[in-house]
Scaffold this motif. Structure first.
Motif, PDB file in Angstrom:
ATOM      1  N   THR A  80      24.793 -54.601  52.694  1.00  0.00           N
ATOM      2  CA  THR A  80      24.206 -53.509  53.479  1.00  0.00           C
ATOM      3  C   THR A  80      25.063 -53.075  54.660  1.00  0.00           C
ATOM      4  N   GLY A  81      25.976 -53.922  55.070  1.00  0.00           N
ATOM      5  CA  GLY A  81      26.783 -53.613  56.255  1.00  0.00           C
ATOM      6  C   GLY A  81      26.047 -53.886  57.554  1.00  0.00           C
ATOM      7  N   ASN A  82      24.861 -54.523  57.472  1.00  0.00           N
ATOM      8  CA  ASN A  82      24.060 -54.780  58.668  1.00  0.00           C
ATOM      9  C   ASN A  82      24.195 -56.241  59.114  1.00  0.00           C
ATOM     10  N   LEU A  83      24.590 -56.422  60.373  1.00  0.00           N
ATOM     11  CA  LEU A  83      24.616 -57.742  60.991  1.00  0.00           C
ATOM     12  C   LEU A  83      23.755 -57.660  62.234  1.00  0.00           C
ATOM     13  N   TYR A  84      22.744 -58.503  62.295  1.00  0.00           N
ATOM     14  CA  TYR A  84      21.781 -58.447  63.388  1.00  0.00           C
ATOM     15  C   TYR A  84      22.103 -59.477  64.462  1.00  0.00           C
ATOM     16  N   ASP A  85      21.804 -59.126  65.701  1.00  0.00           N
ATOM     17  CA  ASP A  85      22.034 -60.036  66.828  1.00  0.00           C
ATOM     18  C   ASP A  85      21.272 -61.343  66.645  1.00  0.00           C
ATOM     19  N   GLU A  86      20.078 -61.257  66.045  1.00  0.00           N
ATOM     20  CA  GLU A  86      19.274 -62.469  65.818  1.00  0.00           C
ATOM     21  C   GLU A  86      19.991 -63.435  64.875  1.00  0.00           C
ATOM     22  N   ASP A  87      20.683 -62.879  63.879  1.00  0.00           N
ATOM     23  CA  ASP A  87      21.433 -63.725  62.951  1.00  0.00           C
ATOM     24  C   ASP A  87      22.543 -64.481  63.663  1.00  0.00           C
ATOM     25  N   VAL A  88      23.277 -63.766  64.491  1.00  0.00           N
ATOM     26  CA  VAL A  88      24.379 -64.380  65.229  1.00  0.00           C
ATOM     27  C   VAL A  88      23.835 -65.453  66.174  1.00  0.00           C
TER      28      VAL A  88
END
Length: 112
Positions: A80-88
């Motif tokens: 999707t190209g989406n990286l979320y701050d919560e994941d990091v």
């Protein structure tokens, strides 16, 4: 005349055929052929180490969880190209726990 070694006290013990085979295999691994010298060296200088693998197992679980989380995030980012701050943030916490557990384990091993 052969010099005296100072060894005047004989010690004797019996082993099973299986134990003898293990001793011979270990001697072969070390490249030694003198059984008396090997057994004396092991009795005098050998180490007895009892290892509690609980910490290693816990470390393996943490490592597995971290790598699973990272793989899931990488798949989503690639798809999707989406990286979320919560994941990091979650990865930082999990890897912090992992490194803390690893450091603790190393400290315990240093005490051996």
């Amino acid at each position: 005349m052969k010099p005296k070694s100072g060894r005047t006290i004989p010690l004797y013990f019996k082993v099973s055929p299986e134990e003898k085979a293990v001793i011979e295999k270990k001697m072969e691994q070390l490249g030694t052929h003198n059984q008396r010298a090997y057994l004396r060296k092991m009795a005098v200088d050998g180490y007895v180490v009892q290892v509690d693998m609980t910490d290693v197992k816990e470390l393996a679980v943490l490592l597995r969880n971290c790598s699973n989380n990272l793989n899931q995030i990488a798949r989503r980012v690639n798809g999707t190209g989406n990286l979320y701050d919560e994941d990091v943030a979650d990865l930082k916490v999990k890897y912090g726990e992992l490194w803390g557990a690893f450091s603790s384990l190393l400290s315990k091993w240093e005490e051996l």
